[in-house]
Design a protein around this motif. Structure first.
Motif, PDB file in Angstrom:
ATOM      1  N   HIS A  54       3.228   5.353   1.774  1.00  0.00           N
ATOM      2  CA  HIS A  54       3.447   4.087   2.490  1.00  0.00           C
ATOM      3  C   HIS A  54       3.773   2.949   1.520  1.00  0.00           C
ATOM      4  O   HIS A  54       4.547   2.046   1.852  1.00  0.00           O
ATOM      5  CB  HIS A  54       2.192   3.747   3.298  1.00  0.00           C
ATOM      6  CG  HIS A  54       2.403   2.727   4.368  1.00  0.00           C
ATOM      7  ND1 HIS A  54       3.355   2.862   5.360  1.00  0.00           N
ATOM      8  CD2 HIS A  54       1.778   1.540   4.614  1.00  0.00           C
ATOM      9  CE1 HIS A  54       3.302   1.815   6.174  1.00  0.00           C
ATOM     10  NE2 HIS A  54       2.360   1.000   5.735  1.00  0.00           N
ATOM     11  N   GLU A 111       1.803   8.052  10.848  1.00  0.00           N
ATOM     12  CA  GLU A 111       2.064   7.240  12.036  1.00  0.00           C
ATOM     13  C   GLU A 111       0.877   6.341  12.382  1.00  0.00           C
ATOM     14  O   GLU A 111       1.028   5.354  13.112  1.00  0.00           O
ATOM     15  CB  GLU A 111       2.396   8.127  13.227  1.00  0.00           C
ATOM     16  CG  GLU A 111       3.786   8.766  13.189  1.00  0.00           C
ATOM     17  CD  GLU A 111       3.916   9.831  12.109  1.00  0.00           C
ATOM     18  OE1 GLU A 111       5.012   9.977  11.534  1.00  0.00           O
ATOM     19  OE2 GLU A 111       2.896  10.508  11.840  1.00  0.00           O
ATOM     20  N   GLU A 114      -0.231   0.967   9.696  1.00  0.00           N
ATOM     21  CA  GLU A 114       0.494  -0.204  10.162  1.00  0.00           C
ATOM     22  C   GLU A 114       1.898  -0.201   9.541  1.00  0.00           C
ATOM     23  O   GLU A 114       2.079   0.157   8.376  1.00  0.00           O
ATOM     24  CB  GLU A 114      -0.239  -1.479   9.757  1.00  0.00           C
ATOM     25  CG  GLU A 114      -1.618  -1.636  10.378  1.00  0.00           C
ATOM     26  CD  GLU A 114      -1.550  -1.919  11.859  1.00  0.00           C
ATOM     27  OE1 GLU A 114      -0.564  -2.539  12.302  1.00  0.00           O
ATOM     28  OE2 GLU A 114      -2.493  -1.526  12.570  1.00  0.00           O
ATOM     29  N   SER A 115       2.878  -0.611  10.314  1.00  0.00           N
ATOM     30  CA  SER A 115       4.255  -0.637   9.793  1.00  0.00           C
ATOM     31  C   SER A 115       4.400  -1.657   8.666  1.00  0.00           C
ATOM     32  O   SER A 115       5.157  -1.454   7.719  1.00  0.00           O
ATOM     33  CB  SER A 115       5.244  -0.953  10.915  1.00  0.00           C
ATOM     34  OG  SER A 115       4.909  -2.184  11.540  1.00  0.00           O
TER      35      SER A 115
END
Length: 273
Positions: A54, A111, A114-115
């Motif tokens: 990420h 998934e 958090e984006s």
């Protein structure tokens, strides 16, 4: 910033032979809490890889995650598992962990993150808040010397991890486009995920291994898990937990004071009810 790969303490420094087994072996609630915690901590490498991916362009954070944080988390799992094996040798930890890993791996995915990287760091502060509170409570509950030493070590690690994630959160907040409301929503989502997934899955697999004939008996599982969580709830450090949980919101002192009591009730409800 450079980081040392040396661990602040090691499993070898714990003298498991000093465990006063008579003080703790009868306590099924502590057994469930310790064993379920050992499962979640032992699954940290899966979560660590998700985080490393990420933060692909953040070399400093990646280095700390792979060379420092992951190893400490996995050591927590090894130490807790070793303690459980020493006190309750009849429990097949490996078999129970294998079934836990199967279910946990299905929900511990990228998934879940958090984006926004900054919001994920705020969410990580939630996780470290929960674990710091958990081990502080376990440290206060037990009078068994080796477990008190172990939970003291882990508690200190988790508080330090929180501070590190928080420092990086501040860096992302300076250059991010997320406001207080988005941070609050991220915090709330992660609290709900911890409650509904990680701890529930771990407790369920401990229960299934202990009571295979009651595997489908949801009422009995809830009775035992609620009793264990009740023990934890009576010792959770509410003030410390609230302060750590809301710190990423950057509330003014007067607002913190005004919201302290309702936030304490909300925090207890979300983490432990």
């Amino acid at each position: 910033m450079t980081y040392t790969t040396a661990l602040p303490w090691t499993l070898e420094s714990l003298d498991l032979g000093r465990i006063d087994i008579a003080r703790i072996r009868h306590n099924e609630d502590l057994f469930f809490l310790l064993c379920s915690s050992s499962f979640v901590e032992s699954g940290s490498d899966l979560y660590a890889q998700n985080l490393v991916d990420h933060f692909a362009d953040d070399a400093e954070l990646q280095t700390w995650l792979t060379e420092h944080w992951k190893h400490e988390e996995l050591q927590h799992g090894r130490a807790l598992a070793a303690y459980v094996r020493a006190v309750w040798p009849e429990f097949d930890w490996d078999a129970a962990f294998a079934t836990f890993w199967h279910d946990y791996g299905a929900v511990c995915t990228a998934e879940q993150l958090e984006s926004s990287r900054g919001l994920e760091l705020a969410a990580r502060c939630v996780v470290e808040t929960g674990t710091a509170g958990l081990y502080r409570a376990l440290h206060d509950i037990t009078d068994e010397p080796v477990l008190k030493e172990l939970t003291g070590y882990i508690k200190s690690d988790e508080v330090r991890h929180y501070k590190h994630f928080y420092r990086h959160y501040l860096l992302y907040r300076e250059r991010g486009d997320f406001g207080r409301y988005k941070v609050f929503r991220a915090i709330l989502r992660r609290v709900r995920e911890i409650k509904s997934e990680d701890s529930d899955i771990a407790l369920r697999h401990v229960f299934n291994q202990c009571y295979p004939h009651l595997r489908e008996n949801e009422a009995e599982f809830r009775r035992i898990s609620d009793r264990a969580q009740g023990l934890l709830r009576r010792h959770i450090p509410a003030e410390m937990t609230v302060k750590m949980l809301i710190k990423p919101l950057d509330l003014s002192p007067w607002m913190q004071k005004a919201m302290a009591r309702p936030l304490a009730r909300i925090t207890e409800k979300l983490f432990l009810h």
